[in-house]
Design an enzyme around this catalytic site. Structure first.
Site, PDB file in Angstrom:
ATOM      1  N   LYS A  83      37.664  44.286  36.878  1.00 45.60           N
ATOM      2  CA  LYS A  83      36.331  44.545  36.621  1.00 45.60           C
ATOM      3  C   LYS A  83      35.244  44.135  37.441  1.00 45.60           C
ATOM      4  O   LYS A  83      35.169  44.026  37.452  1.00 45.60           O
ATOM      5  CB  LYS A  83      36.282  43.280  35.273  1.00 45.60           C
ATOM      6  N   GLU A 142      32.732  31.656  43.091  1.00 41.92           N
ATOM      7  CA  GLU A 142      32.001  32.278  44.291  1.00 41.92           C
ATOM      8  C   GLU A 142      30.641  32.548  43.989  1.00 41.92           C
ATOM      9  O   GLU A 142      30.064  34.182  43.471  1.00 41.92           O
ATOM     10  CB  GLU A 142      32.203  33.436  45.442  1.00 41.92           C
ATOM     11  N   CYS A 177      25.173  37.376  49.243  1.00 40.32           N
ATOM     12  CA  CYS A 177      25.728  35.682  48.049  1.00 40.32           C
ATOM     13  C   CYS A 177      25.189  35.279  49.956  1.00 40.32           C
ATOM     14  O   CYS A 177      24.694  33.866  49.320  1.00 40.32           O
ATOM     15  CB  CYS A 177      26.766  35.575  48.026  1.00 40.32           C
ATOM     16  N   GLU A 190      17.924  31.843  43.722  1.00 37.80           N
ATOM     17  CA  GLU A 190      18.764  32.961  44.303  1.00 37.80           C
ATOM     18  C   GLU A 190      17.680  33.802  44.192  1.00 37.80           C
ATOM     19  O   GLU A 190      17.828  34.505  42.240  1.00 37.80           O
ATOM     20  CB  GLU A 190      19.966  32.915  44.023  1.00 37.80           C
TER      21      GLU A 190
HETATM   22  P1  NAP Z   1      26.108  38.535  36.791  1.00 38.13           P
HETATM   23  O1  NAP Z   1      26.338  38.747  35.632  1.00 38.13           O
HETATM   24  O2  NAP Z   1      27.178  37.362  37.585  1.00 38.13           O
HETATM   25  O3  NAP Z   1      27.121  39.263  37.474  1.00 38.13           O
HETATM   26  C1  NAP Z   1      28.468  39.225  38.644  1.00 38.13           C
HETATM   27  C2  NAP Z   1      29.601  40.678  37.526  1.00 38.13           C
HETATM   28  O4  NAP Z   1      30.152  38.956  36.379  1.00 38.13           O
HETATM   29  C3  NAP Z   1      30.018  41.898  37.442  1.00 38.13           C
HETATM   30  O5  NAP Z   1      31.111  43.141  37.269  1.00 38.13           O
HETATM   31  C4  NAP Z   1      29.973  41.453  35.717  1.00 38.13           C
HETATM   32  O6  NAP Z   1      29.587  43.194  34.787  1.00 38.13           O
HETATM   33  C5  NAP Z   1      29.674  40.045  35.189  1.00 38.13           C
HETATM   34  N1  NAP Z   1      29.380  39.926  34.336  1.00 38.13           N
HETATM   35  C6  NAP Z   1      28.265  39.625  33.034  1.00 38.13           C
HETATM   36  N2  NAP Z   1      28.506  39.242  32.221  1.00 38.13           N
HETATM   37  C7  NAP Z   1      29.978  38.778  32.318  1.00 38.13           C
HETATM   38  C8  NAP Z   1      30.755  38.088  31.100  1.00 38.13           C
HETATM   39  N3  NAP Z   1      29.835  36.962  30.040  1.00 38.13           N
HETATM   40  N4  NAP Z   1      31.513  37.732  31.111  1.00 38.13           N
HETATM   41  C9  NAP Z   1      32.407  37.902  32.199  1.00 38.13           C
HETATM   42  N5  NAP Z   1      31.999  39.193  33.523  1.00 38.13           N
HETATM   43  C10 NAP Z   1      30.749  38.806  33.748  1.00 38.13           C
HETATM   44  O7  NAP Z   1      25.304  39.420  38.317  1.00 38.13           O
HETATM   45  P2  NAP Z   1      23.683  39.683  38.088  1.00 38.13           P
HETATM   46  O8  NAP Z   1      23.366  39.766  36.333  1.00 38.13           O
HETATM   47  O9  NAP Z   1      24.583  41.449  38.217  1.00 38.13           O
HETATM   48  O10 NAP Z   1      23.119  39.750  39.000  1.00 38.13           O
HETATM   49  C11 NAP Z   1      22.232  38.560  38.212  1.00 38.13           C
HETATM   50  C12 NAP Z   1      22.525  37.629  39.617  1.00 38.13           C
HETATM   51  O11 NAP Z   1      23.301  37.034  39.369  1.00 38.13           O
HETATM   52  C13 NAP Z   1      21.279  38.440  41.573  1.00 38.13           C
HETATM   53  O12 NAP Z   1      19.863  38.575  40.971  1.00 38.13           O
HETATM   54  C14 NAP Z   1      21.714  37.059  41.360  1.00 38.13           C
HETATM   55  O13 NAP Z   1      20.970  36.225  41.695  1.00 38.13           O
HETATM   56  C15 NAP Z   1      23.588  36.998  41.375  1.00 38.13           C
HETATM   57  N6  NAP Z   1      24.680  37.259  42.010  1.00 38.13           N
HETATM   58  C16 NAP Z   1      25.037  37.234  43.328  1.00 38.13           C
HETATM   59  C17 NAP Z   1      25.912  37.495  43.938  1.00 38.13           C
HETATM   60  C18 NAP Z   1      26.808  37.279  44.589  1.00 38.13           C
HETATM   61  O14 NAP Z   1      27.495  37.830  45.394  1.00 38.13           O
HETATM   62  N7  NAP Z   1      26.913  35.835  44.407  1.00 38.13           N
HETATM   63  C19 NAP Z   1      26.861  39.272  43.001  1.00 38.13           C
HETATM   64  C20 NAP Z   1      25.836  39.062  41.888  1.00 38.13           C
HETATM   65  C21 NAP Z   1      25.101  38.941  41.968  1.00 38.13           C
HETATM   66  P3  NAP Z   1      28.509  43.612  34.828  1.00 38.13           P
HETATM   67  O15 NAP Z   1      27.791  43.803  36.022  1.00 38.13           O
HETATM   68  O16 NAP Z   1      28.935  44.720  34.367  1.00 38.13           O
HETATM   69  O17 NAP Z   1      27.256  43.080  34.091  1.00 38.13           O
END
Ligand code: NAP
Ligand code: MG
Length: 491
Positions: free
Chosen positions: A185, A260, A294, A393
């Site tokens: 996904k 991660e 990250c 972060e």
């Molecule tokens: P996120 O919610 O953690 O999204 C990461 C992945 O998880 C996406 O594929 C997302 O899909 C999916 N997801 C979201 N809610 C989910 C749930 N309840 N169950 C299963 N999968 C789910 O991150 P974000 O909201 O896009 O970003 C917010 C913050 O997260 C960023 O500002 C950053 O600080 C952090 N982040 C960290 C990394 C990293 O590499 N460690 C990467 C991304 C974000 P959708 O995008 O379709 O909702």
């Protein structure tokens, strides 16, 4: 828009799920607009998958694992599929880099760098597939004991939006090398290259059903996949909050996870460091991919006697940084979406309200479209280590500086957040290099350098809230498999 059977430019690039080797729409026909962050304009669409689509994908992966040819495919042959996938990524590299940049807003040279790293993942895991093996164990008289590394079964991969090609490759490479099947996904804002790679994997000889993709919203398709009873193992990269929710769902089924979850990674600059060598690396570690990395080096700890010199050098460089459209290929692109841009802006505004000094701001290129999600880089110093901007972060082009007094103080500050992903150490003192490397709580430590991303052969993962389990390198192959012990009583 639910009836597209294939995507064309005329149809507005309607992408499909890939389930059991077939491109199919969500059963409901619901779709999500795909926006280019550089101008905010919709240029494609993806399926908004629901429960029926996720069920179908998990069932396809289950069948491919239990009954399909994949389970009987020798390791060397699985490796050859990945090697062919590497070659296909190279063949389609220009298209993939352009698609990734357009989908995520990253400068085209970053898109190209992501393609090179992606090839390297498939090359590495293609070559490694038949080189992971078990042990024979000295046991009781009359017995022979040995271990096998066996696949988990159906792996769910939840992929974030910052480096979709690369993070997908580290999941797919390791999972398929060990003989698992997959349902992926991708993030709703960055799904396009994942669909393309799944198509190329079919062309590379990965059997239908082994690598399935269901796009959709995280709170819908993502949550449904991570809670699905048919999944055997989950690998996730993203935020701490979503990681916690996915682990809670995994706990219900008692299944393993790799997490991660990002970081607040420090770089420690001692007074004897080669400052000229360090400065460009310090800037790049936070500016690469607009800070949406990250392992971004988001904190720089500077020994007091050189604090002003390093802060001034960084401020000069920050003032020259410019954000612009992906095809203008400036220092950084737009951030992923309006929500991400607003989140970064709010954190910066809060730091300013708290009285933390802005040492420099970069700029947004005048030619950048008004509808794009741009944010001008910001440098803060000296920052109170307890401030929100020092602890949370940001995931944007925001760097924070902190003076420190001595080695012990540096280690205390470096370890002084909830995270522990990567650490950089700049010093010419060899004994200090070893001491500090051992005492910082982080999954990777770079001495006189820094690697935000890259290093496919280097195990990567977190301490503390940065997560658990390891990706990259041979270690990922252990995460993507389980040990089976077999004992023969032959008398
Ligand atoms: P996120 O919610 O953690 O999204 C990461 C992945 O998880 C996406 O594929 C997302 O899909 C999916 N997801 C979201 N809610 C989910 C749930 N309840 N169950 C299963 N999968 C789910 O991150 P974000 O909201 O896009 O970003 C917010 C913050 O997260 C960023 O500002 C950053 O600080 C952090 N982040 C960290 C990394 C990293 O590499 N460690 C990467 C991304 C974000 P959708 O995008 O379709 O909702
Ligand atoms: Mg997009």
């Amino acid at each position: 828009m639910g009836t597209h059977l294939s995507r064309t430019v005329a149809e507005g690039l309607a992408f499909m799920n890939l389930i059991d080797g077939k491109a199919i729409d969500a059963l409901s026909g619901a779709r999500i607009d795909v926006v280019c962050p550089s101008d905010g304009v919709v240029f494609a669409s993806i399926p908004a998958s629901g429960q029926a689509d996720v069920d179908r994908a998990v069932q396809a992966a289950r069948n491919a694992f239990d009954e399909g040819p994949w389970g009987r495919t020798p390791a060397v042959e699985r490796g050859r599929c990945l090697t062919r996938l590497c070659q296909l990524v190279e063949k389609h590299g220009t298209e993939l880099a352009a698609l990734e940049s357009r989908d995520t807003g990253k400068p085209v040279r970053q898109g190209r760098a992501d393609v090179v790293a992606t090839m390297r993942y498939y090359e590495f895991y293609g070559g490694a597939a038949d080189k992971i093996h078990g042990d024979t164990i000295p046991f009781l008289d009359g017995y022979t004991a040995l271990t096998l590394r066996e696949p988990h079964g159906v792996v769910a991969g939840i992929i974030p939006w910052n480096y979709p090609l690369q993070i997908l490759a580290r999941v797919v490479g390791a999972a398929l090398a060990m003989g698992n099947t997959l349902v992926v996904k991708p993030a709703e804002d960055a799904s396009l290259t994942t669909i393309r790679i799944a198509e190329l994997a079919l062309e590379a000889g990965v059997p239908p059903g082994v690598f399935n993709v269901t796009t959709g919203y995280g709170r819908e398709a993502g949550a449904m996949l991570s809670a699905h009873p048919g999944v055997d193992y989950v690998t996730f990269t993203g935020s701490v909050g979503t990681g916690t929710a996915i682990q809670q769902a995994a706990a219900v089924h008692n299944r393993g996870v790799t997490m991660e979850l990002g970081g607040k990674s420090p770089q420690i600059v001692f007074a004897d460091a080669d400052i000229e060598a360090a400065l460009p690396v310090l800037v790049n570690a936070i500016i690469q991919n607009g800070g949406q990395t990250c392992s971004a080096g988001s904190r720089v700890l500077i020994e007091r006697p050189i604090y002003e010199e390093v802060a001034t050098g960084l401020a000069e460089r920050f003032a020259r940084l410019a954000a612009g459209p992906h095809d203008a290929d400036l220092d950084l692109g737009a951030l992923l979406n309006a929500r991400q841009r607003d989140r970064v802006a709010a954190m910066v505004a809060e730091a300013e309200r708290a009285g933390i000094r802005v040492l420099a701001r970069g700029s947004i290129d005048k030619a950048a479209p008004a509808g794009g999600f741009y944010f001008a880089p910001a440098l803060f110093g000296a920052v109170d280590p307890g401030a929100a901007i020092a602890q949370q972060e940001v995931f944007g082009p925001v760097l924070t500086l902190f003076p420190f007094e001595d080695e012990q103080d540096a280690i205390r500050l470096a370890n002084g957040t909830d995270y522990g992903l990567v650490c950089g150490v700049w010093t010419k003192d060899g004994a200090r290099q070893h001491r500090v490397a051992k005492r910082v709580r982080s999954g990777q430590v770079f001495i006189n350098g820094y690697g935000a991303g890259g290093g496919i052969e280097l195990p990567f993962g977190g301490f503390k809230r940065s997560g658990h389990g390891r990706e990259k390198g041979l270690e990922a192959l252990y995460d993507m498999s389980a040990t089976k012990t077999i004992v023969f009583n032959h008398g």
